[in-house]
Design a protein around this motif. Structure first.
Motif, PDB file in Angstrom:
ATOM      1  N   ILE A 108     -32.271   6.545 -48.262  1.00  0.00           N
ATOM      2  CA  ILE A 108     -32.330   7.302 -47.004  1.00  0.00           C
ATOM      3  C   ILE A 108     -32.670   6.376 -45.842  1.00  0.00           C
ATOM      4  O   ILE A 108     -32.021   6.420 -44.796  1.00  0.00           O
ATOM      5  CB  ILE A 108     -33.326   8.476 -47.118  1.00  0.00           C
ATOM      6  CG1 ILE A 108     -32.767   9.527 -48.082  1.00  0.00           C
ATOM      7  CG2 ILE A 108     -33.631   9.076 -45.751  1.00  0.00           C
ATOM      8  CD1 ILE A 108     -33.780  10.557 -48.548  1.00  0.00           C
ATOM      9  N   LEU A 109     -33.658   5.527 -46.026  1.00  0.00           N
ATOM     10  CA  LEU A 109     -34.023   4.591 -44.954  1.00  0.00           C
ATOM     11  C   LEU A 109     -32.882   3.627 -44.648  1.00  0.00           C
ATOM     12  O   LEU A 109     -32.572   3.355 -43.481  1.00  0.00           O
ATOM     13  CB  LEU A 109     -35.289   3.821 -45.317  1.00  0.00           C
ATOM     14  CG  LEU A 109     -36.583   4.620 -45.275  1.00  0.00           C
ATOM     15  CD1 LEU A 109     -37.732   3.787 -45.829  1.00  0.00           C
ATOM     16  CD2 LEU A 109     -36.890   5.082 -43.856  1.00  0.00           C
ATOM     17  N   ARG A 110     -32.238   3.118 -45.684  1.00  0.00           N
ATOM     18  CA  ARG A 110     -31.148   2.154 -45.504  1.00  0.00           C
ATOM     19  C   ARG A 110     -29.941   2.812 -44.821  1.00  0.00           C
ATOM     20  O   ARG A 110     -29.358   2.245 -43.894  1.00  0.00           O
ATOM     21  CB  ARG A 110     -30.745   1.572 -46.852  1.00  0.00           C
ATOM     22  CG  ARG A 110     -29.665   0.505 -46.814  1.00  0.00           C
ATOM     23  CD  ARG A 110     -29.355  -0.084 -48.189  1.00  0.00           C
ATOM     24  NE  ARG A 110     -28.841   0.933 -49.116  1.00  0.00           N
ATOM     25  CZ  ARG A 110     -29.478   1.385 -50.182  1.00  0.00           C
ATOM     26  NH1 ARG A 110     -30.674   0.924 -50.491  1.00  0.00           N
ATOM     27  NH2 ARG A 110     -28.943   2.296 -50.962  1.00  0.00           N
ATOM     28  N   GLU A 111     -29.558   3.991 -45.262  1.00  0.00           N
ATOM     29  CA  GLU A 111     -28.338   4.620 -44.766  1.00  0.00           C
ATOM     30  C   GLU A 111     -28.540   5.462 -43.516  1.00  0.00           C
ATOM     31  O   GLU A 111     -27.650   5.531 -42.675  1.00  0.00           O
ATOM     32  CB  GLU A 111     -27.696   5.459 -45.869  1.00  0.00           C
ATOM     33  CG  GLU A 111     -27.202   4.605 -47.012  1.00  0.00           C
ATOM     34  CD  GLU A 111     -26.527   5.391 -48.120  1.00  0.00           C
ATOM     35  OE1 GLU A 111     -26.402   6.641 -48.005  1.00  0.00           O
ATOM     36  OE2 GLU A 111     -26.122   4.754 -49.107  1.00  0.00           O
ATOM     37  N   ASP A 112     -29.697   6.104 -43.396  1.00  0.00           N
ATOM     38  CA  ASP A 112     -29.929   7.002 -42.263  1.00  0.00           C
ATOM     39  C   ASP A 112     -30.824   6.376 -41.197  1.00  0.00           C
ATOM     40  O   ASP A 112     -30.882   6.867 -40.077  1.00  0.00           O
ATOM     41  CB  ASP A 112     -30.554   8.323 -42.733  1.00  0.00           C
ATOM     42  CG  ASP A 112     -29.663   9.076 -43.722  1.00  0.00           C
ATOM     43  OD1 ASP A 112     -28.491   8.687 -43.899  1.00  0.00           O
ATOM     44  OD2 ASP A 112     -30.149  10.049 -44.323  1.00  0.00           O
TER      45      ASP A 112
ATOM     46  N   GLY B  45     -37.641  13.748 -45.218  1.00  0.00           N
ATOM     47  CA  GLY B  45     -38.279  14.335 -46.387  1.00  0.00           C
ATOM     48  C   GLY B  45     -37.464  15.422 -47.039  1.00  0.00           C
ATOM     49  O   GLY B  45     -37.433  15.536 -48.269  1.00  0.00           O
ATOM     50  N   GLU B  46     -36.777  16.228 -46.224  1.00  0.00           N
ATOM     51  CA  GLU B  46     -35.981  17.315 -46.789  1.00  0.00           C
ATOM     52  C   GLU B  46     -34.823  16.774 -47.621  1.00  0.00           C
ATOM     53  O   GLU B  46     -34.531  17.281 -48.705  1.00  0.00           O
ATOM     54  CB  GLU B  46     -35.467  18.229 -45.681  1.00  0.00           C
ATOM     55  CG  GLU B  46     -36.570  19.031 -45.015  1.00  0.00           C
ATOM     56  CD  GLU B  46     -36.059  19.897 -43.878  1.00  0.00           C
ATOM     57  OE1 GLU B  46     -34.826  20.011 -43.705  1.00  0.00           O
ATOM     58  OE2 GLU B  46     -36.906  20.462 -43.162  1.00  0.00           O
ATOM     59  N   LYS B  47     -34.159  15.732 -47.139  1.00  0.00           N
ATOM     60  CA  LYS B  47     -33.061  15.123 -47.899  1.00  0.00           C
ATOM     61  C   LYS B  47     -33.603  14.493 -49.179  1.00  0.00           C
ATOM     62  O   LYS B  47     -32.976  14.584 -50.234  1.00  0.00           O
ATOM     63  CB  LYS B  47     -32.350  14.075 -47.045  1.00  0.00           C
ATOM     64  CG  LYS B  47     -31.124  13.486 -47.701  1.00  0.00           C
ATOM     65  CD  LYS B  47     -30.387  12.566 -46.738  1.00  0.00           C
ATOM     66  CE  LYS B  47     -29.097  12.049 -47.315  1.00  0.00           C
ATOM     67  NZ  LYS B  47     -28.372  11.194 -46.345  1.00  0.00           N
ATOM     68  N   CYS B  48     -34.764  13.868 -49.093  1.00  0.00           N
ATOM     69  CA  CYS B  48     -35.384  13.260 -50.270  1.00  0.00           C
ATOM     70  C   CYS B  48     -35.670  14.328 -51.329  1.00  0.00           C
ATOM     71  O   CYS B  48     -35.403  14.113 -52.517  1.00  0.00           O
ATOM     72  CB  CYS B  48     -36.661  12.530 -49.862  1.00  0.00           C
ATOM     73  SG  CYS B  48     -37.398  11.566 -51.192  1.00  0.00           S
ATOM     74  N   VAL B  49     -36.167  15.461 -50.899  1.00  0.00           N
ATOM     75  CA  VAL B  49     -36.440  16.556 -51.841  1.00  0.00           C
ATOM     76  C   VAL B  49     -35.136  17.030 -52.479  1.00  0.00           C
ATOM     77  O   VAL B  49     -35.076  17.242 -53.696  1.00  0.00           O
ATOM     78  CB  VAL B  49     -37.170  17.724 -51.135  1.00  0.00           C
ATOM     79  CG1 VAL B  49     -37.191  18.970 -52.000  1.00  0.00           C
ATOM     80  CG2 VAL B  49     -38.585  17.311 -50.767  1.00  0.00           C
ATOM     81  N   ARG B  50     -34.084  17.171 -51.673  1.00  0.00           N
ATOM     82  CA  ARG B  50     -32.796  17.603 -52.241  1.00  0.00           C
ATOM     83  C   ARG B  50     -32.280  16.600 -53.276  1.00  0.00           C
ATOM     84  O   ARG B  50     -31.716  16.987 -54.299  1.00  0.00           O
ATOM     85  CB  ARG B  50     -31.739  17.779 -51.137  1.00  0.00           C
ATOM     86  CG  ARG B  50     -31.972  18.972 -50.242  1.00  0.00           C
ATOM     87  CD  ARG B  50     -30.794  19.271 -49.344  1.00  0.00           C
ATOM     88  NE  ARG B  50     -30.366  18.177 -48.487  1.00  0.00           N
ATOM     89  CZ  ARG B  50     -30.868  17.898 -47.286  1.00  0.00           C
ATOM     90  NH1 ARG B  50     -31.847  18.642 -46.791  1.00  0.00           N
ATOM     91  NH2 ARG B  50     -30.375  16.888 -46.575  1.00  0.00           N
ATOM     92  N   MET B  51     -32.478  15.314 -53.010  1.00  0.00           N
ATOM     93  CA  MET B  51     -31.961  14.259 -53.887  1.00  0.00           C
ATOM     94  C   MET B  51     -32.758  14.132 -55.183  1.00  0.00           C
ATOM     95  O   MET B  51     -32.246  13.611 -56.172  1.00  0.00           O
ATOM     96  CB  MET B  51     -31.985  12.921 -53.134  1.00  0.00           C
ATOM     97  CG  MET B  51     -31.158  11.832 -53.760  1.00  0.00           C
ATOM     98  SD  MET B  51     -31.239  10.241 -52.868  1.00  0.00           S
ATOM     99  CE  MET B  51     -30.455  10.637 -51.323  1.00  0.00           C
TER     100      MET B  51
END
Length: 108
Positions: A34-38, A43-49
Motif C-alpha cells: 500500500i505504501l509503495r503503490e499508493d 487502513g481500510e484497504k489493508c483490512v480488505r487485503m
C-alpha cells in the motif's frame, strides 16, 4: 473463478503456529504494498487485503495464512511475499476494481 490453493492437512497446533506467522507476513506485505503503490496510509484497504473474508476466496483463512507461514519459514519472507503476490493479489486487484466500479463517481 478463483483457484483454491492446495492446502495439505496438518495437526491443528502446527497450523495455528504457521498461521500466526503467515498472518504477520501478510500484514507486513499489505502495508508495504500500500505504501509503495499508493504512497499513503490506507487502513481500510489493508483490512480488505488481510481479512478472513478475502482469504476465504482461497480456502479456510487459517489454512491460507498457515501456507504463507510455511513458505516464509521454509524459504524466507521474500518468497512468502512472492507467494502472496502470485496467488492472492490477482484476486484482490479484481475485487478492488469491482469495488471501485460500485462507488459513486465523486468518491473514487
Amino acid at each position: 473463478m478463483t483457484e483454491k490453493i492446495a492446502l495439505r492437512p496438518l495437526p491443528t497446533e502446527q497450523v495455528s503456529q504457521e498461521a500466526w506467522i503467515g498472518d504477520a507476513v501478510l500484514l507486513l506485505f499489505a502495508r508495504l504494498k500500500i505504501l509503495r503503490e499508493d504512497g499513503r496510509l490506507d487502513g481500510e484497504k489493508c483490512v480488505r487485503m488481510t481479512s478472513n473474508k478475502f482469504l476465504s476466496a482461497f480456502g479456510e483463512p487459517t489454512r491460507v495464512e498457515a501456507e504463507i507461514g510455511r513458505v516464509c519459514e521454509q524459504a524466507g519472507p521474500q518468497a512468502a511475499f512472492a507467494f502472496i503476490e502470485e496467488h492472492l493479489m490477482p484476486v484482490f486487484e479484481r475485487q478492488e476494481e469491482n469495488r471501485r466500479r460500485k462507488l459513486p463517481a465523486n468518491s473514487r
